[in-house]
Design a protein around this motif. Structure first.
Motif, PDB file in Angstrom:
ATOM      1  N   VAL A 168      -6.534   8.410 -39.882  1.00 56.79           N
ATOM      2  CA  VAL A 168      -5.914   7.112 -40.158  1.00 56.79           C
ATOM      3  C   VAL A 168      -4.490   7.359 -40.634  1.00 56.79           C
ATOM      4  CG1 VAL A 168      -8.091   6.003 -40.752  1.00 56.79           C
ATOM      5  CG2 VAL A 168      -6.754   7.100 -42.546  1.00 56.79           C
ATOM      6  N   THR A 169      -3.669   6.329 -40.549  1.00 56.49           N
ATOM      7  CA  THR A 169      -2.287   6.465 -41.008  1.00 56.49           C
ATOM      8  C   THR A 169      -2.289   6.727 -42.514  1.00 56.49           C
ATOM      9  OG1 THR A 169      -1.612   4.891 -39.306  1.00 56.49           O
ATOM     10  CG2 THR A 169      -0.037   5.369 -41.058  1.00 56.49           C
ATOM     11  N   PRO A 170      -1.697   7.825 -42.946  1.00 54.04           N
ATOM     12  CA  PRO A 170      -1.804   8.198 -44.360  1.00 54.04           C
ATOM     13  C   PRO A 170      -0.794   7.480 -45.249  1.00 54.04           C
ATOM     14  CG  PRO A 170      -0.582   9.878 -43.199  1.00 54.04           C
ATOM     15  CD  PRO A 170      -1.014   8.870 -42.154  1.00 54.04           C
ATOM     16  N   ILE A 171      -1.101   7.487 -46.528  1.00 56.08           N
ATOM     17  CA  ILE A 171      -0.157   7.036 -47.544  1.00 56.08           C
ATOM     18  C   ILE A 171      -0.052   8.134 -48.593  1.00 56.08           C
ATOM     19  CG2 ILE A 171      -1.867   5.866 -49.012  1.00 56.08           C
ATOM     20  CD1 ILE A 171       0.272   3.715 -49.548  1.00 56.08           C
ATOM     21  N   TYR A 172       1.132   8.297 -49.151  1.00 51.82           N
ATOM     22  CA  TYR A 172       1.391   9.292 -50.187  1.00 51.82           C
ATOM     23  C   TYR A 172       1.941   8.572 -51.412  1.00 51.82           C
ATOM     24  CZ  TYR A 172       1.121  12.364 -46.122  1.00 51.82           C
ATOM     25  OH  TYR A 172       0.702  13.016 -44.984  1.00 51.82           O
ATOM     26  N   LEU A 173       1.611   9.069 -52.579  1.00 55.05           N
ATOM     27  CA  LEU A 173       2.080   8.460 -53.825  1.00 55.05           C
ATOM     28  C   LEU A 173       3.164   9.329 -54.446  1.00 55.05           C
ATOM     29  CD1 LEU A 173       1.708   6.257 -56.038  1.00 55.05           C
ATOM     30  CD2 LEU A 173       0.091   7.832 -57.143  1.00 55.05           C
ATOM     31  N   VAL A 174       4.243   8.683 -54.875  1.00 55.68           N
ATOM     32  CA  VAL A 174       5.333   9.372 -55.556  1.00 55.68           C
ATOM     33  C   VAL A 174       5.477   8.782 -56.959  1.00 55.68           C
ATOM     34  CG1 VAL A 174       7.780   9.963 -55.536  1.00 55.68           C
ATOM     35  CG2 VAL A 174       6.538   9.716 -53.365  1.00 55.68           C
ATOM     36  N   LEU A 175       5.389   9.631 -57.968  1.00 51.24           N
ATOM     37  CA  LEU A 175       5.554   9.183 -59.354  1.00 51.24           C
ATOM     38  C   LEU A 175       6.961   9.546 -59.812  1.00 51.24           C
ATOM     39  CD1 LEU A 175       2.095  10.140 -60.923  1.00 51.24           C
ATOM     40  CD2 LEU A 175       2.783   8.063 -59.697  1.00 51.24           C
ATOM     41  N   ASP A 176       7.773   8.509 -60.016  1.00 48.49           N
ATOM     42  CA  ASP A 176       9.186   8.672 -60.350  1.00 48.49           C
ATOM     43  C   ASP A 176       9.386   8.475 -61.849  1.00 48.49           C
ATOM     44  OD1 ASP A 176      11.954   8.857 -60.250  1.00 48.49           O
ATOM     45  OD2 ASP A 176      12.227   6.774 -59.584  1.00 48.49           O
ATOM     46  N   GLY A 177       9.048   9.516 -62.627  1.00 48.56           N
ATOM     47  CA  GLY A 177       9.231   9.440 -64.074  1.00 48.56           C
ATOM     48  C   GLY A 177       8.157   8.671 -64.808  1.00 48.56           C
ATOM     49  N   VAL A 178       6.963   8.556 -64.240  1.00 49.33           N
ATOM     50  CA  VAL A 178       5.848   7.904 -64.948  1.00 49.33           C
ATOM     51  C   VAL A 178       5.389   8.865 -66.040  1.00 49.33           C
ATOM     52  CG1 VAL A 178       3.556   6.887 -64.763  1.00 49.33           C
ATOM     53  CG2 VAL A 178       5.177   6.683 -62.856  1.00 49.33           C
ATOM     54  N   SER A 179       5.698   8.524 -67.274  1.00 54.05           N
ATOM     55  CA  SER A 179       5.523   9.478 -68.372  1.00 54.05           C
ATOM     56  C   SER A 179       4.255   9.275 -69.196  1.00 54.05           C
ATOM     57  CB  SER A 179       6.735   9.423 -69.311  1.00 54.05           C
ATOM     58  OG  SER A 179       6.892   8.108 -69.839  1.00 54.05           O
ATOM     59  N   ASP A 180       3.631   8.114 -69.083  1.00 57.06           N
ATOM     60  CA  ASP A 180       2.429   7.860 -69.874  1.00 57.06           C
ATOM     61  C   ASP A 180       1.222   8.534 -69.219  1.00 57.06           C
ATOM     62  OD1 ASP A 180       1.056   6.090 -72.053  1.00 57.06           O
ATOM     63  OD2 ASP A 180      -0.129   5.801 -70.237  1.00 57.06           O
ATOM     64  N   PRO A 181       0.527   9.418 -69.935  1.00 59.26           N
ATOM     65  CA  PRO A 181      -0.600  10.139 -69.324  1.00 59.26           C
ATOM     66  C   PRO A 181      -1.735   9.216 -68.883  1.00 59.26           C
ATOM     67  CG  PRO A 181      -0.487  10.534 -71.697  1.00 59.26           C
ATOM     68  CD  PRO A 181       0.780   9.851 -71.324  1.00 59.26           C
ATOM     69  N   GLY A 182      -1.918   8.101 -69.600  1.00 63.65           N
ATOM     70  CA  GLY A 182      -2.947   7.158 -69.181  1.00 63.65           C
ATOM     71  C   GLY A 182      -2.617   6.531 -67.840  1.00 63.65           C
ATOM     72  N   ASN A 183      -1.357   6.171 -67.634  1.00 62.80           N
ATOM     73  CA  ASN A 183      -0.930   5.602 -66.359  1.00 62.80           C
ATOM     74  C   ASN A 183      -1.013   6.625 -65.230  1.00 62.80           C
ATOM     75  OD1 ASN A 183      -0.402   3.009 -67.311  1.00 62.80           O
ATOM     76  ND2 ASN A 183       1.728   3.452 -67.776  1.00 62.80           N
ATOM     77  N   VAL A 184      -0.589   7.852 -65.519  1.00 62.98           N
ATOM     78  CA  VAL A 184      -0.661   8.903 -64.500  1.00 62.98           C
ATOM     79  C   VAL A 184      -2.110   9.134 -64.081  1.00 62.98           C
ATOM     80  CG1 VAL A 184      -0.342  11.376 -64.080  1.00 62.98           C
ATOM     81  CG2 VAL A 184       1.470  10.054 -65.168  1.00 62.98           C
ATOM     82  N   GLY A 186      -1.725  12.720 -50.610  1.00 63.02           N
ATOM     83  CA  GLY A 186      -1.034  13.646 -51.495  1.00 63.02           C
ATOM     84  C   GLY A 186      -0.207  12.906 -52.524  1.00 63.02           C
ATOM     85  N   VAL A 187       0.122  13.594 -53.613  1.00 67.31           N
ATOM     86  CA  VAL A 187       0.904  13.007 -54.707  1.00 67.31           C
ATOM     87  C   VAL A 187       2.114  13.891 -54.975  1.00 67.31           C
ATOM     88  CG1 VAL A 187       0.895  12.288 -57.127  1.00 67.31           C
ATOM     89  CG2 VAL A 187      -1.169  11.990 -55.735  1.00 67.31           C
ATOM     90  N   LEU A 188       3.270  13.250 -55.085  1.00 70.88           N
ATOM     91  CA  LEU A 188       4.521  13.960 -55.368  1.00 70.88           C
ATOM     92  C   LEU A 188       5.033  13.523 -56.732  1.00 70.88           C
ATOM     93  CD1 LEU A 188       6.790  15.835 -54.183  1.00 70.88           C
ATOM     94  CD2 LEU A 188       7.928  13.730 -53.444  1.00 70.88           C
ATOM     95  N   LEU A 189       5.318  14.482 -57.599  1.00 73.84           N
ATOM     96  CA  LEU A 189       5.816  14.194 -58.943  1.00 73.84           C
ATOM     97  C   LEU A 189       7.308  14.484 -59.023  1.00 73.84           C
ATOM     98  CD1 LEU A 189       3.029  15.801 -61.175  1.00 73.84           C
ATOM     99  CD2 LEU A 189       3.179  13.453 -60.357  1.00 73.84           C
ATOM    100  N   LEU A 190       8.064  13.506 -59.495  1.00 73.16           N
ATOM    101  CA  LEU A 190       9.497  13.676 -59.709  1.00 73.16           C
ATOM    102  C   LEU A 190       9.767  13.930 -61.188  1.00 73.16           C
ATOM    103  CD1 LEU A 190      10.941  10.867 -57.383  1.00 73.16           C
ATOM    104  CD2 LEU A 190      10.626  13.301 -56.882  1.00 73.16           C
ATOM    105  N   PRO A 191      10.957  14.412 -61.539  1.00 75.23           N
ATOM    106  CA  PRO A 191      11.276  14.716 -62.938  1.00 75.23           C
ATOM    107  C   PRO A 191      10.998  13.541 -63.875  1.00 75.23           C
ATOM    108  CG  PRO A 191      12.981  15.571 -61.514  1.00 75.23           C
ATOM    109  CD  PRO A 191      12.072  14.773 -60.632  1.00 75.23           C
ATOM    110  N   GLY A 192      10.528  13.877 -65.071  1.00 77.99           N
ATOM    111  CA  GLY A 192      10.214  12.859 -66.068  1.00 77.99           C
ATOM    112  C   GLY A 192       8.779  12.393 -66.041  1.00 77.99           C
ATOM    113  N   SER A 193       8.040  12.803 -65.010  1.00 78.33           N
ATOM    114  CA  SER A 193       6.628  12.397 -64.924  1.00 78.33           C
ATOM    115  C   SER A 193       5.775  13.250 -65.853  1.00 78.33           C
ATOM    116  CB  SER A 193       6.118  12.536 -63.489  1.00 78.33           C
ATOM    117  OG  SER A 193       6.813  11.675 -62.613  1.00 78.33           O
ATOM    118  N   CYS A 194       4.740  12.645 -66.366  1.00 73.66           N
ATOM    119  CA  CYS A 194       3.816  13.347 -67.259  1.00 73.66           C
ATOM    120  C   CYS A 194       3.092  14.469 -66.517  1.00 73.66           C
ATOM    121  CB  CYS A 194       2.802  12.337 -67.817  1.00 73.66           C
ATOM    122  SG  CYS A 194       1.376  13.066 -68.640  1.00 73.66           S
TER     123      CYS A 194
END
Length: 349
Positions: free
Chosen positions: A174-190, A204-212
């Motif tokens: 199926v057509t995939p989706i990927y998640l990018v976390l752009d500085g999501v710093s709260d561990p509960g949200n992550v 897949g998940v990609l973490l950018l700077p500032g992410s927990c």
């Protein structure tokens, strides 16, 4: 004065009760001795034996120090490529799941809780991994000291951080989706976003700077083990991350959640005009969803990509809301959009 016959009857009753008490005491004494002898033997657990003679009590022990470092220091988790999970639900979920039980390296169990709650369940496990899994008994006091939770439940595990290959667009049915976390710093949200990602089949998940750190204790608990079943990659900046999305993962469209309709742009035809999450054809092409930080939203680099007239690959998306609500929690916003993707996938099957 009591009659002679009555005195004799009372003596007989007293002697009878004394005999029963002695018998009961002897019986229980035997049981106590049997129990004490049993605690000096070893019991089978998976591929390793458990010894009741070696119960750790000192916080200065090598094992205790390792757990403390993994729970409190990101650098140590990175160096060891390990983290800690706590509580029976998460520990047994990992042990009983064939995709994750090979990650478990060592169990630490309170000796009291082992005997009262966990012994039978642990002894019945059949682990798929050929590597030895160590089960170390510790004193309740030490486990309570090591625990990162308010109410420790007597069991924790040292586990490996997995290295998983991201499934690229061409390899997905199926057509995939990927998640990018752009500085999501709260561990509960992550943790919540990782859990939602696993639930919808995120590739897949990609973490950018500032992410927990997704392997921090609270993030691991919030993800309920999802972090061990998702490919997670970290990028040093948005430019590098964008290159990974486009060139390595085959992403053709990036949608950045602004949570603000229109994104302060009156031209609905421009690339920066935000679209409602349900109006996007998530099945049309491989896509990535970017979720910004809780306080500041998207980073300047990502926002610049939305407004860049030379590239129309990055677009804004929002979740429509009733008037008077400024924004959604990052985890809620991301989960709503992810499940819209899942809904569209289900409707095309």
């Amino acid at each position: 004065m009591l009659s002679t016959n009555l005195v004799v009857i009372l003596l007989i009753i007293m002697l009878t009760q004394s005999s029963r008490s002695l018998a009961f005491f002897a019986s229980n004494l035997g049981k106590t001795r049997q129990f004490q002898m049993a605690t000096t033997t070893t019991r089978s657990f998976g591929l390793q034996t458990v010894s009741f003679d070696d119960v750790i009590s000192s916080p200065k022990s090598k094992t205790a120090k390792l757990v403390q470092n993994l729970l409190t220091k990101r650098k140590k988790r990175v160096e060891a490529q390990q983290t800690v999970v706590e509580g029976p639900r998460m520990v047994f979920d990992m042990l009983e799941n064939p995709t994750t039980n090979s990650l478990v390296r060592q169990l630490l169990v309170s000796v009291d809780d082992y005997q009262e709650q966990y012994q039978d369940r642990l002894e019945s496990l059949s682990l798929a991994s050929e590597d030895e899994v160590s089960l170390q008994l510790v004193t309740p006091e030490l486990l309570n000291t090591l625990s990162d939770t308010v109410t420790p439940q007597g069991i924790m595990a040292i586990v490996d951080i997995p290295e998983m290959d991201v499934v690229v667009a061409d390899d997905k049915d199926v057509t995939p989706i990927y998640l990018v976390l752009d500085g999501v710093s709260d561990p509960g949200n992550v943790g919540t976003l990782l859990r939602s990602s696993l639930a919808v089949g995120c590739a897949g998940v990609l973490l950018l700077p500032g992410s927990c750190d997704p392997w921090s204790p609270k993030a691991v608990r919030s993800s309920m083990g999802a972090s061990f079943q998702l490919p997670i990659v970290q990028a040093p900046n948005w430019e590098s991350g964008f290159k990974v999305l486009q060139e390595e993962w085959g992403v053709e469209a990036v949608y950045a959640a602004t949570m603000i309709e229109g994104d302060n742009d009156d031209d609905e035809s421009s690339s920066s005009s935000s679209q409602a999450h349900f109006s996007i054809d998530w099945q049309g092409k491989a896509s990535a969803l970017v979720i910004g930080s809780e306080g500041n939203g998207l980073s300047e680099a990502v926002r610049a990509s939305i407004h860049d007239k030379d590239t129309k690959m990055v677009k804004a998306v929002h979740v429509p809301m009733c008037a008077g609500i400024e924004s959604l929690n990052a985890a809620v916003c991301g989960s709503v959009i992810l499940f819209e993707y899942s809904r569209q996938c289900s409707s095309t099957v």
